[in-house]
Design a protein around this motif. Structure first.
Motif, short mmCIF file in Angstrom:
data_model
loop_
_atom_site.label_atom_id
_atom_site.label_comp_id
_atom_site.label_asym_id
_atom_site.label_seq_id
_atom_site.Cartn_x
_atom_site.Cartn_y
_atom_site.Cartn_z
N ARG A 167 2.53 9.56 -15.24
CA ARG A 167 2.08 9.70 -13.77
C ARG A 167 1.56 11.09 -13.42
N LYS A 168 0.70 11.16 -12.71
CA LYS A 168 0.00 12.38 -12.21
C LYS A 168 0.03 12.70 -10.66
N LYS A 169 1.04 13.61 -10.19
CA LYS A 169 0.97 13.63 -8.68
C LYS A 169 -0.02 13.84 -8.23
N ILE A 170 -0.14 13.29 -6.89
CA ILE A 170 -1.43 13.45 -6.04
C ILE A 170 -1.18 14.55 -4.87
N HIS A 171 -2.15 15.48 -5.17
CA HIS A 171 -1.77 16.72 -4.20
C HIS A 171 -2.62 16.36 -3.01
N LEU A 172 -2.22 15.61 -2.25
CA LEU A 172 -2.86 15.05 -0.97
C LEU A 172 -1.80 14.64 0.05
N PRO A 173 -1.81 14.55 1.14
CA PRO A 173 -0.98 14.09 2.13
C PRO A 173 -0.44 12.70 1.76
N ASN A 174 0.73 12.32 2.03
CA ASN A 174 1.27 10.94 1.58
C ASN A 174 0.30 9.90 2.30
N PRO A 175 -0.24 9.06 1.58
CA PRO A 175 -1.09 8.15 2.09
C PRO A 175 -0.31 7.04 3.05
N HIS A 176 0.93 6.81 3.04
CA HIS A 176 1.79 5.83 3.84
C HIS A 176 1.57 6.89 5.29
N GLU A 177 2.07 8.04 5.15
CA GLU A 177 2.27 8.76 6.50
C GLU A 177 0.86 8.94 7.14
N GLN A 178 -0.17 8.80 6.35
CA GLN A 178 -1.69 8.85 6.93
C GLN A 178 -1.97 7.74 7.75
N VAL A 179 -1.62 6.57 7.15
CA VAL A 179 -1.64 5.40 7.74
C VAL A 179 -0.92 5.12 9.20
N VAL A 180 0.29 5.83 9.41
CA VAL A 180 1.18 5.48 10.22
C VAL A 180 0.75 6.79 11.28
N GLN A 181 0.19 7.80 10.84
CA GLN A 181 -0.24 8.79 11.92
C GLN A 181 -1.64 8.34 12.77
N ARG A 182 -2.48 7.38 11.84
CA ARG A 182 -3.69 6.91 12.58
C ARG A 182 -3.44 5.82 13.43
N LYS A 183 -2.18 5.02 13.11
CA LYS A 183 -1.72 3.72 13.90
C LYS A 183 -1.50 4.36 15.20
N ARG A 203 -7.40 4.88 -9.87
CA ARG A 203 -6.25 4.58 -10.89
C ARG A 203 -4.91 3.93 -9.99
N PRO A 204 -4.36 2.98 -10.56
CA PRO A 204 -3.11 2.41 -9.61
C PRO A 204 -2.31 3.68 -8.93
N VAL A 205 -1.80 3.60 -8.07
CA VAL A 205 -0.83 4.57 -7.23
C VAL A 205 0.27 4.03 -7.06
N GLU A 206 1.23 4.93 -7.21
CA GLU A 206 2.80 4.35 -6.83
C GLU A 206 3.29 5.45 -5.85
N GLY A 207 4.04 5.00 -5.11
CA GLY A 207 4.78 5.78 -4.00
C GLY A 207 5.51 5.22 -3.03
#
Length: 84
Positions: free
Chosen positions: A35-51, A16-20
């Protein structure tokens, strides 16, 4: 990955589309607009950590870096073969 450049592509598999935002919670946008909360780590923060993880690897001595990247490539190739 080349001798002059390293690239990072982060793919997410939401159905589904995602907002955050940069900080805070992320949500799926449901067909009815709710809206349904995603019970996962913040996707933006995941990208930053991998970078930063990739940046750390690139800064290692060349021999250590190439050894690690070769190991990762072999592992991913083996995983792909198992998936087929």
């Amino acid at each position: 990955m080349t001798e002059r450049c390293a690239g990072l592509i982060e793919l997410k598999a939401f159905n589904r589309p995602v907002e955050g935002g940069i900080n805070g919670e992320w949500s799926l946008v449901l067909p009815d607009g709710s809206r349904k909360k995603i019970h996962l780590p913040n996707p933006h923060e995941q990208v930053v950590q991998r970078k930063f993880a990739l940046s750390d690897e690139v800064r290692k001595p060349v021999a250590v870096f190439h050894e690690r990247m070769t190991h990762i490539a072999k592992f991913r190739l083996a995983a792909l073969r198992l998936a087929v």
